[in-house]
Design a protein around this motif. Sequence first.
Motif, PDB file in Angstrom:
ATOM      1  N   ALA A 263      68.032  51.698 -32.875  1.00  0.00           N
ATOM      2  CA  ALA A 263      66.914  50.751 -32.875  1.00  0.00           C
ATOM      3  C   ALA A 263      66.962  49.866 -31.630  1.00  0.00           C
ATOM      4  CB  ALA A 263      66.955  49.896 -34.143  1.00  0.00           C
ATOM      5  N   VAL A 264      68.152  49.443 -31.238  1.00  0.00           N
ATOM      6  CA  VAL A 264      68.284  48.615 -30.029  1.00  0.00           C
ATOM      7  C   VAL A 264      67.871  49.425 -28.804  1.00  0.00           C
ATOM      8  CG1 VAL A 264      69.950  47.432 -28.540  1.00  0.00           C
ATOM      9  CG2 VAL A 264      70.036  47.093 -31.005  1.00  0.00           C
ATOM     10  N   ARG A 265      68.286  50.690 -28.731  1.00  0.00           N
ATOM     11  CA  ARG A 265      67.889  51.546 -27.593  1.00  0.00           C
ATOM     12  C   ARG A 265      66.379  51.763 -27.584  1.00  0.00           C
ATOM     13  NH1 ARG A 265      72.723  53.889 -28.997  1.00  0.00           N
ATOM     14  NH2 ARG A 265      71.778  55.488 -30.300  1.00  0.00           N
ATOM     15  N   THR A 266      65.791  51.881 -28.762  1.00  0.00           N
ATOM     16  CA  THR A 266      64.338  52.041 -28.835  1.00  0.00           C
ATOM     17  C   THR A 266      63.632  50.794 -28.315  1.00  0.00           C
ATOM     18  OG1 THR A 266      64.598  53.497 -30.749  1.00  0.00           O
ATOM     19  CG2 THR A 266      62.414  52.615 -30.359  1.00  0.00           C
ATOM     20  N   CYS A 267      64.178  49.624 -28.601  1.00  0.00           N
ATOM     21  CA  CYS A 267      63.607  48.381 -28.051  1.00  0.00           C
ATOM     22  C   CYS A 267      63.635  48.416 -26.530  1.00  0.00           C
ATOM     23  CB  CYS A 267      64.376  47.164 -28.561  1.00  0.00           C
ATOM     24  SG  CYS A 267      63.991  46.692 -30.244  1.00  0.00           S
ATOM     25  N   GLY A 268      64.736  48.902 -25.959  1.00  0.00           N
ATOM     26  CA  GLY A 268      64.830  49.027 -24.499  1.00  0.00           C
ATOM     27  C   GLY A 268      63.796  49.988 -23.952  1.00  0.00           C
ATOM     28  N   THR A 269      63.600  51.092 -24.659  1.00  0.00           N
ATOM     29  CA  THR A 269      62.583  52.061 -24.233  1.00  0.00           C
ATOM     30  C   THR A 269      61.190  51.441 -24.305  1.00  0.00           C
ATOM     31  OG1 THR A 269      63.964  53.853 -25.072  1.00  0.00           O
ATOM     32  CG2 THR A 269      61.639  54.359 -24.685  1.00  0.00           C
ATOM     33  N   LEU A 270      60.929  50.689 -25.368  1.00  0.00           N
ATOM     34  CA  LEU A 270      59.618  50.027 -25.489  1.00  0.00           C
ATOM     35  C   LEU A 270      59.406  49.024 -24.356  1.00  0.00           C
ATOM     36  CD1 LEU A 270      59.251  49.401 -29.317  1.00  0.00           C
ATOM     37  CD2 LEU A 270      57.848  50.869 -27.884  1.00  0.00           C
ATOM     38  N   ARG A 271      60.462  48.332 -23.983  1.00  0.00           N
ATOM     39  CA  ARG A 271      60.345  47.408 -22.838  1.00  0.00           C
ATOM     40  C   ARG A 271      59.921  48.160 -21.583  1.00  0.00           C
ATOM     41  NH1 ARG A 271      62.033  42.376 -22.736  1.00  0.00           N
ATOM     42  NH2 ARG A 271      63.304  41.536 -24.404  1.00  0.00           N
ATOM     43  N   GLN A 272      60.503  49.338 -21.357  1.00  0.00           N
ATOM     44  CA  GLN A 272      60.150  50.149 -20.188  1.00  0.00           C
ATOM     45  C   GLN A 272      58.701  50.623 -20.267  1.00  0.00           C
ATOM     46  OE1 GLN A 272      62.124  50.561 -17.503  1.00  0.00           O
ATOM     47  NE2 GLN A 272      63.498  49.158 -18.560  1.00  0.00           N
ATOM     48  N   VAL A 273      58.270  51.040 -21.450  1.00  0.00           N
ATOM     49  CA  VAL A 273      56.882  51.489 -21.633  1.00  0.00           C
ATOM     50  C   VAL A 273      55.927  50.346 -21.335  1.00  0.00           C
ATOM     51  CG1 VAL A 273      55.190  52.178 -23.383  1.00  0.00           C
ATOM     52  CG2 VAL A 273      57.392  53.340 -23.262  1.00  0.00           C
ATOM     53  N   ILE A 274      56.250  49.152 -21.818  1.00  0.00           N
ATOM     54  CA  ILE A 274      55.370  48.005 -21.596  1.00  0.00           C
ATOM     55  C   ILE A 274      55.381  47.587 -20.129  1.00  0.00           C
ATOM     56  CG2 ILE A 274      55.124  45.547 -22.117  1.00  0.00           C
ATOM     57  CD1 ILE A 274      56.074  46.309 -24.976  1.00  0.00           C
ATOM     58  N   LYS A 275      56.553  47.635 -19.513  1.00  0.00           N
ATOM     59  CA  LYS A 275      56.667  47.188 -18.132  1.00  0.00           C
ATOM     60  C   LYS A 275      55.979  48.150 -17.160  1.00  0.00           C
ATOM     61  CE  LYS A 275      60.098  45.424 -14.910  1.00  0.00           C
ATOM     62  NZ  LYS A 275      61.517  45.157 -14.713  1.00  0.00           N
ATOM     63  N   TYR A 276      56.230  49.447 -17.333  1.00  0.00           N
ATOM     64  CA  TYR A 276      55.742  50.432 -16.358  1.00  0.00           C
ATOM     65  C   TYR A 276      54.570  51.275 -16.847  1.00  0.00           C
ATOM     66  CZ  TYR A 276      60.131  49.215 -14.168  1.00  0.00           C
ATOM     67  OH  TYR A 276      61.168  48.516 -13.614  1.00  0.00           O
ATOM     68  N   GLY A 277      54.319  51.278 -18.140  1.00  0.00           N
ATOM     69  CA  GLY A 277      53.234  52.087 -18.670  1.00  0.00           C
ATOM     70  C   GLY A 277      53.634  53.551 -18.798  1.00  0.00           C
ATOM     71  N   ILE A 278      52.684  54.366 -19.219  1.00  0.00           N
ATOM     72  CA  ILE A 278      52.915  55.803 -19.378  1.00  0.00           C
ATOM     73  C   ILE A 278      51.877  56.530 -18.546  1.00  0.00           C
ATOM     74  CG2 ILE A 278      52.881  57.726 -20.991  1.00  0.00           C
ATOM     75  CD1 ILE A 278      53.766  55.872 -23.145  1.00  0.00           C
ATOM     76  N   GLU A 279      52.361  57.448 -17.751  1.00  0.00           N
ATOM     77  CA  GLU A 279      51.447  58.221 -16.923  1.00  0.00           C
ATOM     78  C   GLU A 279      50.747  59.274 -17.775  1.00  0.00           C
ATOM     79  OE1 GLU A 279      52.302  60.419 -13.070  1.00  0.00           O
ATOM     80  OE2 GLU A 279      53.434  58.540 -12.860  1.00  0.00           O
ATOM     81  N   GLY A 280      49.450  59.225 -17.811  1.00  0.00           N
ATOM     82  CA  GLY A 280      48.669  60.233 -18.511  1.00  0.00           C
ATOM     83  C   GLY A 280      48.843  60.223 -20.012  1.00  0.00           C
ATOM     84  N   GLY A 281      49.309  59.121 -20.581  1.00  0.00           N
ATOM     85  CA  GLY A 281      49.516  59.080 -22.023  1.00  0.00           C
ATOM     86  C   GLY A 281      48.987  57.799 -22.620  1.00  0.00           C
ATOM     87  N   SER A 282      49.057  57.737 -23.903  1.00  0.00           N
ATOM     88  CA  SER A 282      48.566  56.570 -24.619  1.00  0.00           C
ATOM     89  C   SER A 282      49.719  55.597 -24.868  1.00  0.00           C
ATOM     90  CB  SER A 282      47.956  57.008 -25.946  1.00  0.00           C
ATOM     91  OG  SER A 282      47.705  55.892 -26.750  1.00  0.00           O
ATOM     92  N   GLU A 283      49.629  54.433 -24.255  1.00  0.00           N
ATOM     93  CA  GLU A 283      50.668  53.421 -24.452  1.00  0.00           C
ATOM     94  C   GLU A 283      50.695  52.948 -25.897  1.00  0.00           C
ATOM     95  OE1 GLU A 283      50.529  50.167 -21.711  1.00  0.00           O
ATOM     96  OE2 GLU A 283      50.274  51.528 -20.015  1.00  0.00           O
ATOM     97  N   ALA A 284      49.528  52.773 -26.494  1.00  0.00           N
ATOM     98  CA  ALA A 284      49.469  52.293 -27.877  1.00  0.00           C
ATOM     99  C   ALA A 284      50.187  53.258 -28.810  1.00  0.00           C
ATOM    100  CB  ALA A 284      48.018  52.113 -28.308  1.00  0.00           C
TER     101      ALA A 284
END
Length: 188
Positions: free
Chosen positions: A110-131
Amino acid sequence: MQTALISALTAAVVTLFIEYLAKPRLEARKDRIIEGARHRRALKAELMSIFATASHLKFEASVQWPREHWEKPIEDLEKRLSHAEGTLLAASPMLKREQIKVILMPLGEAVRTCGTLRQVIKYGIEGGSEAEAIALGFDAISQNAFKSAARAEIPRWHILKYRKLIKAVARERSIDVDPVSSSDDNSA
């Protein structure tokens, strides 16, 4: 008369022996057990609270919020997860080593997933749905918090339940279940 006197003296000695030698240990043990149970209940309550919050945020993720909106909830979840880990460590004297491992694994995920979510929010997703990615992240956090809460609920004397759980987790993770047997193999 002599028999009654011996009987009374024996009763007094036994009573004093129990009162001064056995009772203090039993009282201290009782206090440790009560404190451990209190920590386990607090851990389970924290994990269920994290589960509820992450589940709520999963459904909220379908709304197209700006990226800045998600930073605070993720930071809050990370703090609560680290606090849950601290509560687990406080309860550790009442838990077996295997029990701590199987409770801690989903918390780490769960902690690692929080880190991944931080990266998604910070940099976004190329060609994908952030939501969608954010919703999946919160879903993973809620599932891991629920797993940890369910595992924390199993009493330590249910050895067979823990053995089955440890083997299932090991198959899921493909890890070594019995480090003692593997160290024996190395020394031979």
